[in-house]
Design a protein around this motif. Structure first.
Motif, PDB file in Angstrom:
ATOM      1  N   ARG A  48       0.834  -1.209   0.000  1.00 30.94           N
ATOM      2  CA  ARG A  48       0.000   0.000   0.000  1.00 30.94           C
ATOM      3  C   ARG A  48       0.863   1.251   0.000  1.00 30.94           C
ATOM      4  O   ARG A  48       0.547   2.237  -0.671  1.00 30.94           O
ATOM      5  CB  ARG A  48      -0.945  -0.007   1.201  1.00 30.94           C
ATOM      6  N   LEU A  49       1.958   1.232   0.741  1.00 37.58           N
ATOM      7  CA  LEU A  49       2.848   2.396   0.773  1.00 37.58           C
ATOM      8  C   LEU A  49       3.463   2.652  -0.596  1.00 37.58           C
ATOM      9  O   LEU A  49       3.673   3.806  -0.982  1.00 37.58           O
ATOM     10  CB  LEU A  49       3.954   2.191   1.806  1.00 37.58           C
ATOM     11  N   ASP A  50       3.764   1.592  -1.332  1.00 36.54           N
ATOM     12  CA  ASP A  50       4.348   1.759  -2.661  1.00 36.54           C
ATOM     13  C   ASP A  50       3.385   2.444  -3.625  1.00 36.54           C
ATOM     14  O   ASP A  50       3.811   3.064  -4.593  1.00 36.54           O
ATOM     15  CB  ASP A  50       4.765   0.401  -3.234  1.00 36.54           C
ATOM     16  N   LYS A  51       2.094   2.344  -3.361  1.00 34.68           N
ATOM     17  CA  LYS A  51       1.096   2.909  -4.270  1.00 34.68           C
ATOM     18  C   LYS A  51       0.758   4.366  -3.951  1.00 34.68           C
ATOM     19  O   LYS A  51       0.138   5.041  -4.754  1.00 34.68           O
ATOM     20  CB  LYS A  51      -0.188   2.077  -4.215  1.00 34.68           C
ATOM     21  N   ILE A  52       1.162   4.830  -2.789  1.00 36.87           N
ATOM     22  CA  ILE A  52       0.832   6.203  -2.383  1.00 36.87           C
ATOM     23  C   ILE A  52       1.644   7.197  -3.208  1.00 36.87           C
ATOM     24  O   ILE A  52       2.854   7.072  -3.341  1.00 36.87           O
ATOM     25  CB  ILE A  52       1.109   6.421  -0.885  1.00 36.87           C
ATOM     26  N   VAL A  53       0.947   8.152  -3.761  1.00 32.42           N
ATOM     27  CA  VAL A  53       1.604   9.214  -4.518  1.00 32.42           C
ATOM     28  C   VAL A  53       1.230  10.536  -3.865  1.00 32.42           C
ATOM     29  O   VAL A  53       0.067  10.895  -3.801  1.00 32.42           O
ATOM     30  CB  VAL A  53       1.145   9.210  -5.997  1.00 32.42           C
TER      31      VAL A  53
END
Length: 76
Positions: A48-53
């Motif tokens: 989920r953190l990798d998807k946060i922009v």
């Protein structure tokens, strides 16, 4: 059996612990379902953190640019 902390599991996910600790964690994961659950939760969190922009507000960018401009004028 060794109790592994969330920090130990994060190190494991990032492939950073010593070879001995990696083996110990893998052995513990085979036997301890709660540890596997904790690892699963950490993996999901990482994904989920990798998807946060995130990007800064325009106001913040303009403030930084104005500050830099003022400082460059003071130095000249």
């Amino acid at each position: 059996m060794t109790n592994f902390t969330p920090e130990d599991l994060l190190l494991y996910l990032y492939k950073e612990p010593s070879p001995e600790k990696t083996i110990a964690i893998e052995e513990a994961l085979k036997k301890d379902w709660t540890l596997r659950e904790k690892l699963t939760v950490l993996k999901a969190s990482m994904q989920r953190l990798d998807k946060i922009v995130e990007s800064p507000r325009t106001e913040v960018v303009l403030n930084v640019l104005n500050y830099a401009r003022e400082k460059s004028v003071e130095q000249v």
